[in-house]
Motif scaffolding. Structure first.
Motif, PDB file in Angstrom:
ATOM      1  N   ARG A 286      20.224 -12.527 -80.246  1.00  0.00           N
ATOM      2  CA  ARG A 286      18.856 -12.518 -79.753  1.00  0.00           C
ATOM      3  C   ARG A 286      18.255 -11.133 -79.988  1.00  0.00           C
ATOM      4  O   ARG A 286      18.802 -10.154 -79.512  1.00  0.00           O
ATOM      5  CB  ARG A 286      18.835 -12.840 -78.259  1.00  0.00           C
ATOM      6  CG  ARG A 286      19.492 -14.167 -77.922  1.00  0.00           C
ATOM      7  CD  ARG A 286      19.410 -14.407 -76.441  1.00  0.00           C
ATOM      8  NE  ARG A 286      20.089 -15.649 -76.091  1.00  0.00           N
ATOM      9  CZ  ARG A 286      20.020 -16.213 -74.902  1.00  0.00           C
ATOM     10  NH1 ARG A 286      19.327 -15.646 -73.949  1.00  0.00           N
ATOM     11  NH2 ARG A 286      20.665 -17.330 -74.662  1.00  0.00           N
ATOM     12  N   THR A 287      17.127 -11.080 -80.701  1.00  0.00           N
ATOM     13  CA  THR A 287      16.595  -9.777 -81.044  1.00  0.00           C
ATOM     14  C   THR A 287      15.153  -9.568 -80.612  1.00  0.00           C
ATOM     15  O   THR A 287      14.637  -8.485 -80.756  1.00  0.00           O
ATOM     16  CB  THR A 287      16.690  -9.554 -82.569  1.00  0.00           C
ATOM     17  OG1 THR A 287      16.183 -10.708 -83.244  1.00  0.00           O
ATOM     18  CG2 THR A 287      18.117  -9.335 -82.996  1.00  0.00           C
ATOM     19  N   GLN A 288      14.475 -10.607 -80.122  1.00  0.00           N
ATOM     20  CA  GLN A 288      13.154 -10.381 -79.574  1.00  0.00           C
ATOM     21  C   GLN A 288      13.289  -9.606 -78.275  1.00  0.00           C
ATOM     22  O   GLN A 288      14.284  -9.735 -77.566  1.00  0.00           O
ATOM     23  CB  GLN A 288      12.447 -11.723 -79.320  1.00  0.00           C
ATOM     24  CG  GLN A 288      12.274 -12.587 -80.571  1.00  0.00           C
ATOM     25  CD  GLN A 288      11.160 -12.092 -81.462  1.00  0.00           C
ATOM     26  OE1 GLN A 288      10.468 -11.143 -81.114  1.00  0.00           O
ATOM     27  NE2 GLN A 288      10.979 -12.712 -82.618  1.00  0.00           N
ATOM     28  N   ARG A 289      12.279  -8.800 -77.922  1.00  0.00           N
ATOM     29  CA  ARG A 289      12.369  -8.006 -76.707  1.00  0.00           C
ATOM     30  C   ARG A 289      12.568  -8.888 -75.482  1.00  0.00           C
ATOM     31  O   ARG A 289      13.380  -8.590 -74.610  1.00  0.00           O
ATOM     32  CB  ARG A 289      11.104  -7.150 -76.544  1.00  0.00           C
ATOM     33  CG  ARG A 289      10.978  -6.065 -77.570  1.00  0.00           C
ATOM     34  CD  ARG A 289       9.766  -5.196 -77.324  1.00  0.00           C
ATOM     35  NE  ARG A 289      10.011  -4.290 -76.216  1.00  0.00           N
ATOM     36  CZ  ARG A 289       9.199  -4.141 -75.187  1.00  0.00           C
ATOM     37  NH1 ARG A 289       8.109  -4.862 -75.101  1.00  0.00           N
ATOM     38  NH2 ARG A 289       9.477  -3.289 -74.237  1.00  0.00           N
ATOM     39  N   ALA A 290      11.807  -9.993 -75.403  1.00  0.00           N
ATOM     40  CA  ALA A 290      11.969 -10.891 -74.263  1.00  0.00           C
ATOM     41  C   ALA A 290      13.353 -11.504 -74.253  1.00  0.00           C
ATOM     42  O   ALA A 290      13.989 -11.659 -73.200  1.00  0.00           O
ATOM     43  CB  ALA A 290      10.897 -11.980 -74.312  1.00  0.00           C
ATOM     44  N   ASP A 291      13.864 -11.852 -75.445  1.00  0.00           N
ATOM     45  CA  ASP A 291      15.211 -12.406 -75.526  1.00  0.00           C
ATOM     46  C   ASP A 291      16.247 -11.375 -75.113  1.00  0.00           C
ATOM     47  O   ASP A 291      17.294 -11.723 -74.554  1.00  0.00           O
ATOM     48  CB  ASP A 291      15.508 -12.875 -76.953  1.00  0.00           C
ATOM     49  CG  ASP A 291      14.810 -14.183 -77.291  1.00  0.00           C
ATOM     50  OD1 ASP A 291      14.408 -14.889 -76.347  1.00  0.00           O
ATOM     51  OD2 ASP A 291      14.654 -14.482 -78.478  1.00  0.00           O
ATOM     52  N   SER A 292      15.988 -10.095 -75.410  1.00  0.00           N
ATOM     53  CA  SER A 292      16.925  -9.035 -75.019  1.00  0.00           C
ATOM     54  C   SER A 292      17.090  -8.990 -73.515  1.00  0.00           C
ATOM     55  O   SER A 292      18.213  -8.915 -73.001  1.00  0.00           O
ATOM     56  CB  SER A 292      16.413  -7.687 -75.545  1.00  0.00           C
ATOM     57  OG  SER A 292      17.197  -6.619 -75.051  1.00  0.00           O
ATOM     58  N   ALA A 293      15.980  -9.053 -72.783  1.00  0.00           N
ATOM     59  CA  ALA A 293      16.065  -9.049 -71.322  1.00  0.00           C
ATOM     60  C   ALA A 293      16.800 -10.280 -70.819  1.00  0.00           C
ATOM     61  O   ALA A 293      17.654 -10.205 -69.922  1.00  0.00           O
ATOM     62  CB  ALA A 293      14.663  -8.979 -70.721  1.00  0.00           C
ATOM     63  N   THR A 294      16.485 -11.443 -71.403  1.00  0.00           N
ATOM     64  CA  THR A 294      17.147 -12.686 -70.991  1.00  0.00           C
ATOM     65  C   THR A 294      18.633 -12.632 -71.285  1.00  0.00           C
ATOM     66  O   THR A 294      19.461 -13.055 -70.465  1.00  0.00           O
ATOM     67  CB  THR A 294      16.508 -13.883 -71.727  1.00  0.00           C
ATOM     68  OG1 THR A 294      15.113 -13.917 -71.435  1.00  0.00           O
ATOM     69  CG2 THR A 294      17.146 -15.186 -71.285  1.00  0.00           C
ATOM     70  N   ALA A 295      18.984 -12.090 -72.458  1.00  0.00           N
ATOM     71  CA  ALA A 295      20.402 -11.981 -72.818  1.00  0.00           C
ATOM     72  C   ALA A 295      21.136 -11.071 -71.843  1.00  0.00           C
ATOM     73  O   ALA A 295      22.275 -11.349 -71.448  1.00  0.00           O
ATOM     74  CB  ALA A 295      20.535 -11.451 -74.244  1.00  0.00           C
ATOM     75  N   GLY A 296      20.482  -9.968 -71.444  1.00  0.00           N
ATOM     76  CA  GLY A 296      21.091  -9.072 -70.470  1.00  0.00           C
ATOM     77  C   GLY A 296      21.373  -9.769 -69.158  1.00  0.00           C
ATOM     78  O   GLY A 296      22.461  -9.645 -68.574  1.00  0.00           O
ATOM     79  N   LEU A 297      20.406 -10.533 -68.677  1.00  0.00           N
ATOM     80  CA  LEU A 297      20.600 -11.279 -67.422  1.00  0.00           C
ATOM     81  C   LEU A 297      21.670 -12.342 -67.586  1.00  0.00           C
ATOM     82  O   LEU A 297      22.455 -12.598 -66.661  1.00  0.00           O
ATOM     83  CB  LEU A 297      19.273 -11.908 -66.996  1.00  0.00           C
ATOM     84  CG  LEU A 297      18.172 -10.915 -66.592  1.00  0.00           C
ATOM     85  CD1 LEU A 297      16.849 -11.646 -66.411  1.00  0.00           C
ATOM     86  CD2 LEU A 297      18.556 -10.175 -65.313  1.00  0.00           C
ATOM     87  N   ASP A 298      21.720 -12.986 -68.768  1.00  0.00           N
ATOM     88  CA  ASP A 298      22.727 -14.023 -69.008  1.00  0.00           C
ATOM     89  C   ASP A 298      24.140 -13.473 -68.881  1.00  0.00           C
ATOM     90  O   ASP A 298      24.995 -14.070 -68.212  1.00  0.00           O
ATOM     91  CB  ASP A 298      22.541 -14.630 -70.404  1.00  0.00           C
ATOM     92  CG  ASP A 298      21.355 -15.573 -70.467  1.00  0.00           C
ATOM     93  OD1 ASP A 298      20.821 -15.934 -69.402  1.00  0.00           O
ATOM     94  OD2 ASP A 298      20.960 -15.943 -71.597  1.00  0.00           O
ATOM     95  N   VAL A 299      24.399 -12.336 -69.536  1.00  0.00           N
ATOM     96  CA  VAL A 299      25.767 -11.804 -69.501  1.00  0.00           C
ATOM     97  C   VAL A 299      26.110 -11.272 -68.112  1.00  0.00           C
ATOM     98  O   VAL A 299      27.277 -11.328 -67.689  1.00  0.00           O
ATOM     99  CB  VAL A 299      25.993 -10.725 -70.583  1.00  0.00           C
ATOM    100  CG1 VAL A 299      25.863 -11.316 -71.964  1.00  0.00           C
ATOM    101  CG2 VAL A 299      25.039  -9.559 -70.427  1.00  0.00           C
ATOM    102  N   LEU A 300      25.109 -10.774 -67.376  1.00  0.00           N
ATOM    103  CA  LEU A 300      25.368 -10.368 -65.994  1.00  0.00           C
ATOM    104  C   LEU A 300      25.738 -11.578 -65.139  1.00  0.00           C
ATOM    105  O   LEU A 300      26.664 -11.517 -64.312  1.00  0.00           O
ATOM    106  CB  LEU A 300      24.140  -9.667 -65.409  1.00  0.00           C
ATOM    107  CG  LEU A 300      23.839  -8.263 -65.957  1.00  0.00           C
ATOM    108  CD1 LEU A 300      22.475  -7.785 -65.457  1.00  0.00           C
ATOM    109  CD2 LEU A 300      24.927  -7.276 -65.546  1.00  0.00           C
TER     110      LEU A 300
END
Length: 494
Positions: free
Chosen positions: A175-189
């Protein structure tokens, strides 16, 4: 036009069943040629009632002879954008305005958002330059820049290609879109991560790092070399495992001065991304402190410029060829610039940053010599530290190929340092591990010592291996550690 076959008529009803495309007799180039010939040969030489019977050409000649020529210069960029730019109505949000996936913000736009009930505004944007837009705010057209410098001079078609590539990559795995980056961060947390490793790029990695910061977790930028990828741009639990761009530039300055007797430098900066600016900032800071060293010229270019002929002309117009050219650039613009510099007959030693490490681009530059970069470790089998070559061999065994550049190393470094801090803290708690990381002074890694402090989670100095390309072959020729750390205000670009 009505006399030509293939006409389209005034509307579809008038056209009826007439097959315009099948009967077309002129293409766009033909029409342009005919129009130009008509304007130049016929219109300009035909009597005009508004000119008292004179032809436009006769009126022009008379005005020139009489000194009566109220000719104005070309309109500025902002005026052309208002006249010819694409028109939109956009909603203003707290983050600014988004046009074609690009975010724009300014103090004036922020004040408008806070003070006005109507959030829909008129916008003009130029497909040939996504760096700025014009926004109509309370009766005045305001110029509003993109929040990212990389869009300055970028054509909409190029950005479209990049977005498609990013979407394809995102759809497959990353995931490389900025919004996807935030979502990916929350996902792994949510999946129980105790530490997050985010993208090398600050702009794309920061949203995920901020998600970790919000949970009190540590984030490591994989290889960010911008000081904002840490305390200054994310928060107290964010780190980078690479070496800052200004340190790379300072390394090149001091090494070239000491080992190659460089006293006269020309600085050529690619304005594409902040990394390039950082390299030049570090070089300037160090080189100008060295006795007898002088920067004899500076210039800029854009990474996608087809030609840097004007910049090369400035270099060649100097009284003496500079000892070194500090080229602050990344691929593909860096390779194109080097090729043109050498083709022009300039033989100055060319310096750059770590981002152009690797031999993957040298097929297009047969026989290149006199090109030098600093790296954290050599991928070419000649690093004097056995541990580095052992890493290269292990990497090849695992992946089937040796590292393509030095950027295989920062990931190993960050895990090494984090694991040591966790072991000493006896916990993975973010604040506790951060405290242990901030105690590290010249901590041993196989790629050189690393240090963190409570005010800087980056390397403001580092042992760098010096790679020089000679006759098309890269090889380690030296190593260097700058004589003093780069100050924080320089790192911040102040």
């Amino acid at each position: 036009m009505p006399r030509l076959v293939g006409r389209t008529f005034s509307n579809s009803i008038e056209r009826g069943d007439y097959k315009s495309e099948d009967r077309a007799c002129l293409d766009a180039e033909d029409v342009a040629f005919v129009l130009v010939r008509w304007v130049v040969d016929i219109y300009h030489n035909s009597p005009h009632e508004g000119l008292g019977g004179r032809t436009p050409l006769e009126q022009w000649d008379a005005d020139i002879e009489d000194g009566n020529y109220p000719l104005s210069g070309l309109p500025d960029v902002a005026s052309k954008r208002l006249a010819f730019g694409k028109r939109l109505k956009c909603k203003v949000s707290q983050e600014g305005i988004v046009v074609m996936g690009v975010q724009y913000q300014s103090p004036e736009l922020g004040m408008y958002f806070m003070g006005m009930d109507t959030k829909i505004v008129e916008v003009r944007w130029d497909p040939e330059n996504l760096g700025v837009i014009s926004v109509y705010l309370e009766g005045i057209w305001q110029v509003v820049p993109s929040v990212y410098d990389r869009f300055v001079g970028m054509h909409f078609h190029d950005w479209t290609k990049v977005r498609r590539a990013l979407r394809a990559k995102s759809a497959s795995r990353t995931r490389t879109q900025r919004a996807d980056s935030a979502t990916a961060g929350l996902d792994v947390l949510d999946q129980g991560a105790e530490m997050i490793v985010v993208s090398c790029d600050y702009d794309f990695g920061a949203p995920a790092a901020l998600a970790a910061e919000g949970e009190g977790m540590i984030s490591f930028f994989l290889c960010a070399e911008d000081v904002k990828a840490g305390i200054q741009g994310v928060g107290p639990n964010s780190f980078s495992s690479s070496v800052l761009a200004p340190v790379q530039g300072a390394t090149m300055a001091e090494w070239a001065y000491t080992k190659r007797d460089a006293r006269r430098a020309f600085v050529l900066e690619d304005t594409y991304i902040e990394y390039n600016k950082g390299i030049c900032t570090g070089f300037d800071w160090m080189f100008l402190q060295l006795e007898g060293a002088q920067i004899v010229g500076t210039d800029t270019f854009k990474n996608d410029d087809a030609s840097i002929a004007s910049q090369i002309t400035r270099i060649k117009s100097l009284e003496e060829e500079p000892d070194v050219i500090m080229l602050c650039s990344v691929m593909p613009g860096a390779a194109a610039a080097v090729r043109q510099i050498r083709a022009s007959g300039i033989n100055s030693l060319i310096l750059n940053g770590s981002a152009v490490d690797g031999s993957y681009w040298l097929d297009a530059m047969p026989g290149l010599s006199g090109f030098v970069v600093p790296v954290q470790g050599s991928i070419y089998g000649d690093d004097p530290r056995p541990e580095v070559e052992a890493f290269n061999a292990a990497y090849e065994s695992k992946t089937g190929a040796r590292p393509a550049s030095q950027y295989a190393y920062p990931g190993y470094i960050l895990i090494d340092l984090w694991a040591k801090a966790v072991e000493r803290a006896q916990t993975v708690d973010g604040a506790t591990v951060t405290a242990e990381l901030e105690k590290m002074r010249d901590e041993t890694t196989i790629f050189g010592p690393r240090s963190f402090t409570a005010s800087l989670h980056h390397q403001d100095t580092a042992l760098m291996q010096i790679i020089e390309i000679t006759d098309g072959t890269p090889a380690r020729v030296d190593e260097w550690t700058i004589s003093k750390p780069v100050p924080l205000d320089v790192l911040m670009g102040r």
